[in-house]
Design a protein around this motif. Sequence first.
Motif: not given
Length: 176
Positions: A21-28, A35-49
């Motif tokens: 889990m920790i290695i996956a979190m660091l990779a995410i 590398v994803t700009p905060n204007t990208d609407p999908h960033k919210i989904d990644v942040l949720e996870v």
Amino acid sequence: MTQVSRYHPLLAALHWLLALMIIAMLAIGFFALAVTPNTDPHKIDVLEVHMAAGMLILALMMIRFIVRMCTARPPRLSSGSCFLDRITPIAHYGFYVLILLMVGSGYATGILARLPAIVFARSGEPLPPSFAIFPTWTVHRAVAVMLVGLIVLHVIAVCYHQFIKKDGLFRRMFFR
Ligand code: HEM
């Protein structure tokens, strides 16, 4: 406490689950969020996870700490160096400290950026233009780099025991 040759199976299971889990979190964090700009609407989904998994890691880490305190552990193996033997427990407790700092700084960044409303309640507000405006984000990033360093050192130490000293260290963190 009784003398044992391996860690308790629950401790071993939590060790490998948390490592993944920790290695996956660091990779995410490094390869998706950073590398994803905060204007990208999908960033919210990644942040949720990322945010939910971060809190789960903290809970599992606390359970692991309690199990570690309550179960018998195999005797400490010597590396052959007095200095390395002294810093080994510091490095092991370092994992707990860095994870606490990771979750604390991540959570503080989340509060400052109003992420619970934006990410979990989907309030429709935009993300701030960048998280770099929050000092807690600088801490989060710096601790992530330190965590990567500690993981690399940990793997080198295990390989040294396993392949150079051949003292069967790896077997102790596995199941019967
Ligand atoms: C074990 C726990 C955690 C690890 C290993 C981790 C790791 C990371 C990493 C590597 C980054 C990228 C840093 C960079 O930009 O270079 C990041 C970003 C971030 N993390 Fe975490 N994190 C953890 C927990 C949390 C928690 C619990 C929260 C919030 C509740 C959180 C919120 C954030 C936010 C808001 C960012 C900024 C995203 C961006 O860079 O655009 N993190 N995390």
